[in-house]
Design a protein around this motif. Structure first.
Motif, PDB file in Angstrom:
ATOM      1  N   ASP A 419       7.590  -9.559  -4.101  1.00 29.69           N
ATOM      2  CA  ASP A 419       7.216 -10.864  -4.665  1.00 29.69           C
ATOM      3  C   ASP A 419       5.827 -11.282  -4.192  1.00 29.69           C
ATOM      4  OD1 ASP A 419       9.670 -10.951  -5.893  1.00 29.69           O
ATOM      5  OD2 ASP A 419      10.609 -12.229  -4.374  1.00 29.69           O
ATOM      6  N   LYS A 420       5.534 -10.994  -2.922  1.00 28.96           N
ATOM      7  CA  LYS A 420       4.218 -11.332  -2.383  1.00 28.96           C
ATOM      8  C   LYS A 420       3.119 -10.569  -3.108  1.00 28.96           C
ATOM      9  CE  LYS A 420       1.459 -13.064   0.836  1.00 28.96           C
ATOM     10  NZ  LYS A 420       1.201 -14.519   0.967  1.00 28.96           N
ATOM     11  N   MET A 421       3.344  -9.290  -3.373  1.00 29.65           N
ATOM     12  CA  MET A 421       2.349  -8.492  -4.090  1.00 29.65           C
ATOM     13  C   MET A 421       2.167  -9.000  -5.530  1.00 29.65           C
ATOM     14  SD  MET A 421       1.052  -6.221  -2.033  1.00 29.65           S
ATOM     15  CE  MET A 421       1.138  -7.528  -0.810  1.00 29.65           C
ATOM     16  N   ASN A 436      -5.834  -7.897   0.841  1.00 27.65           N
ATOM     17  CA  ASN A 436      -5.675  -6.998   1.990  1.00 27.65           C
ATOM     18  C   ASN A 436      -4.919  -7.681   3.130  1.00 27.65           C
ATOM     19  OD1 ASN A 436      -6.965  -4.854   0.762  1.00 27.65           O
ATOM     20  ND2 ASN A 436      -8.995  -5.419   1.538  1.00 27.65           N
ATOM     21  N   ALA A 437      -5.176  -8.985   3.318  1.00 23.65           N
ATOM     22  CA  ALA A 437      -4.469  -9.719   4.377  1.00 23.65           C
ATOM     23  C   ALA A 437      -2.972  -9.791   4.068  1.00 23.65           C
ATOM     24  CB  ALA A 437      -5.050 -11.118   4.526  1.00 23.65           C
ATOM     25  N   GLY A 438      -2.627 -10.083   2.814  1.00 20.73           N
ATOM     26  CA  GLY A 438      -1.220 -10.114   2.409  1.00 20.73           C
ATOM     27  C   GLY A 438      -0.585  -8.744   2.489  1.00 20.73           C
ATOM     28  N   PHE A 439      -1.326  -7.730   2.091  1.00 23.81           N
ATOM     29  CA  PHE A 439      -0.856  -6.351   2.154  1.00 23.81           C
ATOM     30  C   PHE A 439      -0.524  -5.956   3.592  1.00 23.81           C
ATOM     31  CE2 PHE A 439      -1.450  -1.816   2.589  1.00 23.81           C
ATOM     32  CZ  PHE A 439      -0.902  -1.282   1.431  1.00 23.81           C
ATOM     33  N   LEU A 440      -1.442  -6.274   4.523  1.00 22.80           N
ATOM     34  CA  LEU A 440      -1.244  -5.939   5.934  1.00 22.80           C
ATOM     35  C   LEU A 440      -0.061  -6.708   6.529  1.00 22.80           C
ATOM     36  CD1 LEU A 440      -2.311  -4.391   8.396  1.00 22.80           C
ATOM     37  CD2 LEU A 440      -3.795  -6.354   8.886  1.00 22.80           C
TER      38      LEU A 440
END
Length: 598
Positions: A419-421, A436-440
């Motif tokens: 969901d975040k992606m 990138n911050a959300g991915f990490l």
């Protein structure tokens, strides 16, 4: 037509009640407590006789007489109870056995044993080796009498035979399993074994010497296994050495069929004297029945008897092992509960290695507790194996629960990251730094929080999903940013020209617009722009403006835009009139403004 007479009905009811009450109170007779099933292979409880025992509230003790059929067991019991044949246990003179199963004399003898008021009841058992019965049935009778009695009188006619020694193998196993644990609590106190030789006419050796001689090793130069087994039994009887007594009774009268009609003064005086001595010996060795360190009353004794009978009937051959299982059942359940409690305190989900380690520690603690408490020395291994089997079954349930909890947790984390992606894919202001911050963050939280056996599978899914999301984002990022910058340049042209009227803003916006449009026209596609150093500088500037740890412009763009619009509107309406222009750079001035200034 008959007329109902209530008085007659009441009298009939009272007569039945009185009859039933009298029959229950008439305990001066023999009752069956154990009876054979129709096939004469197994035993079952007889409720009628058990009532005579259940009513006893004081500690109980049992004197049981066992031996071959037609060996005078019932007559002996009547003699011990000072009863005639017509009052006490039934005595038969036919060739078939008179007693079936196990019988009890309904009125116990009250005695004081070391200050403990004890109710002693006497048991008559069906004789061994009668026609029409299996050896298994005889073994069950013997085993049951051995376990339930406080004094076991082994009644043998004339002498001791090899078969009598072999039959004691069960009692020997009991001695080894339960009585050999010196200094520790035992499951139940052993019965005192009294060897009684009736119609003893042999001269020379005493009965005690005859018993000792019968228990000596049989020569076995050929290594016969059967003889070895007999000798093992004889060796093991040493464990019961302090528990046995030998006694003999002479023939009471030559006319045995008339014994029931003879009084003491008509019997052989030597027999009468020895009989009284036997009574004294039996009274001296009686002890209350103790199970798990506690005196049993009547109801508790019946419950104990029910347990033992179930254990003996369970197998084709009555075994000490089945009795060991009965006494270890409660201990096994407590140890299994200990294992469950210890494992239950271990939070799930967890890593497989941690769960295995907790299982081994809990299993070791449960087995150690069982080893300290269990009954039996040899056959207890079966109960120990059962404990291990049950622990392994419970552990499988914990493994399944761990897999389920792990899958449930990792699925929730995976869904949250997915969901975040999806949210990062549709940012209003595209930002590689924010993506990138959300991915990490997703990667780190999943790595830290997802535990258990499902982690490896979900890691593969997670990496695949994150890689796909990142690829899609990068593919759309430059295109969306290009469109945003084209739109932004046109908006800034309008603002610089008509709203702010700041010429440098308009010039800069036109430069950006012309660069974006002419570059793509010159190089045929926008993709070639993305490799240009100027574009990289623009992207860096955009990223710095749009997202930083302090300010996320994607979240605050609308509020900040509204505030900026209000400030511009205020300045346009009131600021210039009140304060005049303070810009150091050239602004647009129309003709109306020039006339007003003149």
């Amino acid at each position: 037509m008959r007329i109902f007479n209530p008085l007659a009905a009441l009298s009939i009811f009272l007569s039945f009640f009185a009859y039933g009450y009298a029959s229950i109170e008439d305990f001066r007779q023999a009752f069956p407590i154990i009876e054979p099933d129709p096939g004469h292979t197994k035993l079952r409880l007889s409720r009628e006789g058990l009532e005579t025992i259940e009513r006893i509230t004081t500690p109980v003790a049992a004197v049981a007489v066992i031996g071959p059929y037609r060996s005078g067991k019932s007559f002996l019991l009547n003699q011990l109870l000072s009863l005639s044949c017509y009052e006490g246990f039934g005595v038969g003179h036919m060739r078939d056995t008179k007693t079936k199963g196990i019988w009890v004399w309904g009125t116990p003898v009250e005695v004081d044993i070391d200050g403990v008021k004890t109710s002693v009841f006497y048991l008559d058992t069906e004789g061994f080796e009668s026609v029409g019965k299996s050896n298994v049935y005889d073994d069950r009778i013997f085993a049951l009498a051995t376990v339930m009695s406080s004094v076991l009188i082994y009644n043998l006619p004339e002498t001791i035979r090899e078969a009598d020694i072999s039959r004691l193998s069960f009692a020997v196993e009991l001695a080894e399993e339960f009585y050999g644990r010196f200094g520790q609590d035992v499951a139940f106190e052993p019965a005192k074994l009294l060897w009684l030789i009736q119609r003893d006419f042999l001269q020379g050796k005493s009965v005690k010497e005859m018993v000792d001689e019968a228990l000596q090793h049989v020569p076995n130069s050929d290594g016969n296994k059967n003889i070895d087994q007999v000798n093992e039994i004889r060796d093991s009887l040493a464990i019961m050495g302090d528990n046995s007594t030998a006694f003999s009774l002479p023939q009471p009268h030559l006319q045995r069929t008339k014994l029931c009609d003879l009084k003491d003064d008509e019997l052989d005086p030597i027999y009468v004297k020895k009989r009284e001595q036997l009574k004294a010996v039996v009274s001296s060795i009686i002890r209350p029945k103790i199970v798990h360190g506690k005196f049993l009353n009547g109801k508790e004794f019946v419950s104990f008897l029910d347990q033992i009978l179930g254990a003996l009937n369970k197998g084709e051959i009555p075994s000490t092992g089945s009795l060991v299982e009965v006494f270890n059942k409660g201990i096994l359940e407590r140890c299994l509960k200990m294992y469950n409690d210890r494992m239950g305190n271990f939070g799930l989900p967890t890593a497989e290695e941690s769960l295995q380690e907790a299982h081994e520690d809990s299993k070791k603690a449960a087995i150690s507790a069982f080893d300290e408490q269990h009954f039996g020395r040899h056959h207890a291994k079966r109960s120990a194996d059962m404990l291990v089997e049950e622990i392994e079954k419970v552990y499988k349930n914990f493994v399944m629960a761990n897999e389920y909890q792990s899958s449930k947790l990792c699925e929730a984390l995976y869904t949250r990251c997915e969901d975040k992606m999806d949210q990062l894919q549709v940012l209003r202001l595209p930002s590689m730094a924010k993506f990138n911050a959300g991915f990490l963050q997703c990667n780190q939280s999943f790595e830290k929080e997802c535990v258990g056996p499902s982690k490896s599978n979900y890691e593969l899914r997670m990496n695949k999903m994150l890689g796909k999301s990142k690829s899609i984002f990068i593919k759309d990022y430059n295109h969306r940013l290009f469109n945003w910058l084209v739109g932004f340049s046109l908006v800034m042209v309008v603002l610089g020209r008509f709203i702010i009227k700041f010429i440098l803003i308009e010039i800069g916006a036109w430069i950006l617009f012309i660069f974006l449009e002419t570059y793509t026209r010159m190089f045929w596609s926008s993709e070639s722009l993305y490799y240009n150093p100027v574009w990289h500088a623009i992207v860096g500037t955009w990223e710095a403006l749009v997202y930083s740890p302090i300010l996320d412009l994607d979240r605050w763009a609308i509020p900040l835009g509204v505030i900026a619009a209000l400030l511009v509107l205020y300045w346009r309406c009131y600021g210039r009139r009140k304060h005049g222009s303070r810009w150091t750079l050239p602004l647009y001035n129309n003709q109306k403004d020039q006339r007003r200034s003149e």
